[in-house]
Design a protein around this motif. Sequence first.
Motif, PDB file in Angstrom:
ATOM      1  N   GLU A 104     -28.665  30.149  11.913  1.00  0.00           N
ATOM      2  CA  GLU A 104     -27.177  29.953  10.502  1.00  0.00           C
ATOM      3  C   GLU A 104     -28.181  30.395   9.491  1.00  0.00           C
ATOM      4  O   GLU A 104     -27.577  30.816   8.376  1.00  0.00           O
ATOM      5  N   SER A 120     -26.163  21.953  -2.167  1.00  0.00           N
ATOM      6  CA  SER A 120     -26.130  20.637  -1.483  1.00  0.00           C
ATOM      7  C   SER A 120     -26.299  19.245  -2.128  1.00  0.00           C
ATOM      8  O   SER A 120     -27.036  19.826  -3.638  1.00  0.00           O
ATOM      9  N   GLU A 137     -31.758  20.168   6.451  1.00  0.00           N
ATOM     10  CA  GLU A 137     -30.821  21.195   6.770  1.00  0.00           C
ATOM     11  C   GLU A 137     -31.823  21.692   7.570  1.00  0.00           C
ATOM     12  O   GLU A 137     -30.607  22.823   8.307  1.00  0.00           O
ATOM     13  N   GLU A 147     -32.636  21.453  10.362  1.00  0.00           N
ATOM     14  CA  GLU A 147     -32.013  21.862  12.181  1.00  0.00           C
ATOM     15  C   GLU A 147     -30.924  22.585  12.147  1.00  0.00           C
ATOM     16  O   GLU A 147     -30.710  23.605  12.867  1.00  0.00           O
ATOM     17  N   ARG A 148     -29.636  22.222  11.065  1.00  0.00           N
ATOM     18  CA  ARG A 148     -28.675  23.456  10.978  1.00  0.00           C
ATOM     19  C   ARG A 148     -28.822  24.947  11.349  1.00  0.00           C
ATOM     20  O   ARG A 148     -28.341  25.602  11.323  1.00  0.00           O
ATOM     21  N   TYR A 149     -29.858  25.189  10.269  1.00  0.00           N
ATOM     22  CA  TYR A 149     -29.965  26.402   9.637  1.00  0.00           C
ATOM     23  C   TYR A 149     -30.442  27.098  10.565  1.00  0.00           C
ATOM     24  O   TYR A 149     -30.792  28.338  10.813  1.00  0.00           O
ATOM     25  N   ARG A 207     -29.180  26.738  15.185  1.00  0.00           N
ATOM     26  CA  ARG A 207     -28.092  26.763  15.823  1.00  0.00           C
ATOM     27  C   ARG A 207     -28.554  28.501  15.365  1.00  0.00           C
ATOM     28  O   ARG A 207     -28.614  29.026  14.758  1.00  0.00           O
ATOM     29  N   ARG A 223     -28.999  27.244  -0.580  1.00  0.00           N
ATOM     30  CA  ARG A 223     -28.848  25.502  -0.392  1.00  0.00           C
ATOM     31  C   ARG A 223     -28.928  24.934  -1.742  1.00  0.00           C
ATOM     32  O   ARG A 223     -27.841  23.946  -1.385  1.00  0.00           O
TER      33      ARG A 223
END
Length: 242
Positions: free
Chosen positions: A75, A47, A58, A60-62, A65, A43
């Motif tokens: 992710e 990023s 980031e 939580e996003r990766y 999910r 990232r």
Amino acid sequence: MNVTLIAHTQLSDSFLASILDADVFEDVLDISDGQTVALTAIRTCYSPNRPSEIVALEGERYFKREATDGQGGTEADRLIRHIVSSKHLSTLEHISFTFAIEGVSRALLAQLTRHRVGFSYSVQSQRYVRFGSGDKSGGFDYVTPQMSEEAERMYKGIMSTLQLAYDELRKLGLPAENARMILPNAATTNLVMTANLRALLDFYSKRRKGRGAQAEITELAERLREAVVAAEPWTDAFFEQA
């Protein structure tokens, strides 16, 4: 042959504290240190966030999910799969493993040390370690490849003769650094090896069973894979693809 994983990439206490403060690992129990480092490296290339903040901002996003590519995992797993398939493998060089490798032949060592990029070696010396029958080593050990019973009898006889010759040369005053010249390729050695994940995947792709490598080094390839996957389970799929 014995292969022991001595150490591998781990998060620092201060970095881990910053992640915990951001609740990234809350309710997530299977995020490994290596995977966290991989995500940070990947990232960082794309990023606007600072590397030290990527997991906190980031994560939580990766990590929380499900993967959107339909191949399972999170992710983060999807992103790493994408990076590997696109050959952006420099991001895996930040994950390293240090092994104790014991009881392998000098013939294997010659093959192994052809792998230079991403590898570091510290090898037991035949100059400074004495291999006489009366020395602390008790004489040299050796690897016996698969062969017929008749060939094995001859093989072991030759090894015994070489041990006697080494002992006699040492008694005649020949230094160990010169007496070692008669030690065979079969003589065993021990080493410490450090390699990054990219280098290990490349090594495995060349030395795994079915690629024409000698049996001893294919066994080493499998032992290394087992040790890496035990420490970082998410890497298993990439060894399968190697």
